[in-house]
Motif scaffolding. Sequence first.
Motif, PDB file in Angstrom:
ATOM      1  N   LYS A  38       0.712  -1.272  -0.120  1.00  0.00           N
ATOM      2  CA  LYS A  38       0.174  -0.009   0.010  1.00  0.00           C
ATOM      3  C   LYS A  38       0.908   1.189  -0.023  1.00  0.00           C
ATOM      4  O   LYS A  38       1.871   1.448   0.900  1.00  0.00           O
ATOM      5  N   GLY A  39       0.496   2.078  -0.796  1.00  0.00           N
ATOM      6  CA  GLY A  39       1.405   3.210  -1.152  1.00  0.00           C
ATOM      7  C   GLY A  39       2.406   3.467  -2.115  1.00  0.00           C
ATOM      8  O   GLY A  39       3.131   4.411  -2.517  1.00  0.00           O
ATOM      9  N   SER A  40       2.718   2.123  -2.670  1.00  0.00           N
ATOM     10  CA  SER A  40       3.651   2.114  -4.127  1.00  0.00           C
ATOM     11  C   SER A  40       3.217   2.924  -5.051  1.00  0.00           C
ATOM     12  O   SER A  40       1.723   3.080  -5.189  1.00  0.00           O
ATOM     13  N   ALA A  41       3.975   3.501  -5.672  1.00  0.00           N
ATOM     14  CA  ALA A  41       3.804   4.547  -6.647  1.00  0.00           C
ATOM     15  C   ALA A  41       3.391   3.904  -7.893  1.00  0.00           C
ATOM     16  O   ALA A  41       4.001   2.859  -8.348  1.00  0.00           O
ATOM     17  N   THR A  65      -0.805  10.681 -19.113  1.00  0.00           N
ATOM     18  CA  THR A  65      -0.522   9.879 -17.685  1.00  0.00           C
ATOM     19  C   THR A  65      -1.219  10.396 -16.620  1.00  0.00           C
ATOM     20  O   THR A  65      -1.414  11.536 -16.574  1.00  0.00           O
ATOM     21  N   CYS A  66      -1.317   9.460 -15.622  1.00  0.00           N
ATOM     22  CA  CYS A  66      -1.950   9.941 -14.206  1.00  0.00           C
ATOM     23  C   CYS A  66      -1.106   9.350 -13.301  1.00  0.00           C
ATOM     24  O   CYS A  66      -0.826   8.042 -13.651  1.00  0.00           O
ATOM     25  N   SER A  67      -0.777   9.769 -12.077  1.00  0.00           N
ATOM     26  CA  SER A  67      -0.080   9.247 -10.791  1.00  0.00           C
ATOM     27  C   SER A  67      -1.179   8.693  -9.942  1.00  0.00           C
ATOM     28  O   SER A  67      -1.997   9.589  -9.640  1.00  0.00           O
ATOM     29  N   ALA A  68      -0.712   7.822  -9.339  1.00  0.00           N
ATOM     30  CA  ALA A  68      -1.576   7.347  -8.258  1.00  0.00           C
ATOM     31  C   ALA A  68      -0.818   6.384  -7.328  1.00  0.00           C
ATOM     32  O   ALA A  68       0.301   6.169  -7.587  1.00  0.00           O
ATOM     33  N   LYS A  69      -1.359   5.851  -6.245  1.00  0.00           N
ATOM     34  CA  LYS A  69      -0.598   5.166  -5.402  1.00  0.00           C
ATOM     35  C   LYS A  69      -1.651   3.581  -5.180  1.00  0.00           C
ATOM     36  O   LYS A  69      -2.697   3.915  -5.157  1.00  0.00           O
ATOM     37  N   SER A 123      -3.569 -15.911  -7.119  1.00  0.00           N
ATOM     38  CA  SER A 123      -2.810 -14.940  -8.120  1.00  0.00           C
ATOM     39  C   SER A 123      -2.780 -13.525  -6.994  1.00  0.00           C
ATOM     40  O   SER A 123      -3.764 -13.309  -6.511  1.00  0.00           O
ATOM     41  N   LYS A 124      -1.810 -12.974  -7.021  1.00  0.00           N
ATOM     42  CA  LYS A 124      -1.634 -11.638  -6.209  1.00  0.00           C
ATOM     43  C   LYS A 124      -1.972 -10.458  -6.927  1.00  0.00           C
ATOM     44  O   LYS A 124      -1.847 -10.556  -8.179  1.00  0.00           O
ATOM     45  N   TYR A 125      -2.410  -9.520  -6.262  1.00  0.00           N
ATOM     46  CA  TYR A 125      -2.832  -8.394  -7.105  1.00  0.00           C
ATOM     47  C   TYR A 125      -2.493  -6.954  -6.182  1.00  0.00           C
ATOM     48  O   TYR A 125      -2.501  -7.146  -4.850  1.00  0.00           O
ATOM     49  N   ALA A 126      -2.832  -6.047  -7.080  1.00  0.00           N
ATOM     50  CA  ALA A 126      -2.571  -4.909  -6.471  1.00  0.00           C
ATOM     51  C   ALA A 126      -3.827  -3.870  -6.708  1.00  0.00           C
ATOM     52  O   ALA A 126      -4.126  -3.927  -8.174  1.00  0.00           O
ATOM     53  N   ASP A 127      -4.497  -3.033  -6.235  1.00  0.00           N
ATOM     54  CA  ASP A 127      -5.541  -2.128  -6.461  1.00  0.00           C
ATOM     55  C   ASP A 127      -5.202  -0.699  -6.358  1.00  0.00           C
ATOM     56  O   ASP A 127      -4.296  -0.314  -5.526  1.00  0.00           O
ATOM     57  N   ILE A 128      -5.525  -0.157  -7.431  1.00  0.00           N
ATOM     58  CA  ILE A 128      -5.304   1.298  -7.665  1.00  0.00           C
ATOM     59  C   ILE A 128      -6.546   2.082  -7.872  1.00  0.00           C
ATOM     60  O   ILE A 128      -7.512   1.986  -8.910  1.00  0.00           O
ATOM     61  N   PRO A 129      -6.654   3.059  -7.015  1.00  0.00           N
ATOM     62  CA  PRO A 129      -8.029   3.816  -7.068  1.00  0.00           C
ATOM     63  C   PRO A 129      -8.031   4.469  -8.314  1.00  0.00           C
ATOM     64  O   PRO A 129      -7.348   5.094  -8.870  1.00  0.00           O
TER      65      PRO A 129
END
Length: 419
Positions: A278-281, A291-295, A306-312
């Motif tokens: 959580k917090g990874s760029a 482009t858009c920046s998020a975390k 499967s491992k996953y990461a969610d980005i708002p």
Amino acid sequence: FSGTLRTMTTPKVRFLTPRQGKFEQVTELTGKVTFPEVEEIIISLPEGVTVTLSRYAVQAGDKVEKGDTLFSAVIPDYAKTLENLQAEYATAQNTLRTQERKNGEIRLSRNEQAWQKAYEEADQAMVSKRDARVELYTLLSEEKLELDGEGKLPKNASDSLKSAYETYQEAAKAEEEAEKTLRSLDRYAISDEVWTDINTRKEQKEKMESLESEIAELTVLSRMLQSYPAPHGGYISETLLEKGASMGDETIVLRMTPEKSEPVIRADITNIKQNVAKGSAVEVVRDQWSTCSAKVSATGITSGASKYADIPITDNMLQMFSSLKTMMKEDLKLKMTTRAQESTCLIPATAVRGSGSDRYVFVAVNETSTFGGTQTKIQKTSVTVLNESSTVVSVSEDMSWQQVVYQEDRPISDGNTVM
């Protein structure tokens, strides 16, 4: 002349001092719009009733507010079914009134004429009360409200519901008064014939109440299906039926997000070796200009391991892609920056040589000659590579006190003199 020759034949290099830091790596991957939480919009139908979907007013990806129309549907045989129920009601009512009429004298006196008039008024009052009650309970259902324990309306009832309630109260009072007048003119002696009549009346009244409930339920359903409202705000995640589809009891019509639940971009990070937390760029890429920046907002493991990461999904992303529906149509390009949890020695990638398990660097060693001069030689030093990218390499050894050689102007090897 000898100094010039040495300058011409000695490899020229650059020197650097490795630094301590947390290794960062940018990984390119793809993600898809995902709805972490969804709820099912289901129609509950009376037994034996089926409905037909006329149209969807929304599509997957649409954002709706409470009360917005989700879809429209019809009860194919609504008019015929309603007509049959009303006919059954009329038959039960006529049977009831026939029994009541049997208590009157065949030859009507003035009082009997008064009873007849009271009977007709009571009959009309009963119909008026029925219609008023059907309208009242239809509006109560539409507004998802109920009468309290004393039979009164809640304070948040609409003006139309308040008006229907007043109409029903007046109709109920009128029926009560009409029935009171009618009873005051009925015969009081109870014979077997009268007793049978009382039981018949009770049966018919119960049947009428049941039919009235069915009529109200069918009317509520028909009105609601004309413009089925969203129960709350949210995003439509999926529509499940085709136009003209037949729906039975408990049919799932569509899925949408619960209140305060938002869609996300979900990326599969199973094959990423670096720590993603959580917090990874993350950078969401539309094209080279957009482009858009998020975390990362959350990480987890799917049911398939499967491992996953969610980005708002931010407003800037929606603007960049024009809509959530557009985002749902394609795999989204992502650039994720991961950072090691612990500091290690970081060396530019061009200074780390070799391949596989044989990785090394050249470090500078200053030596003093017999004649008092100083020269710089290079020494091959093995390193253990922990992580690497196209620009930097993380090694386990601490080399921050040494000078590493790189960017030579010609091939070099262990023991060479450099300058």
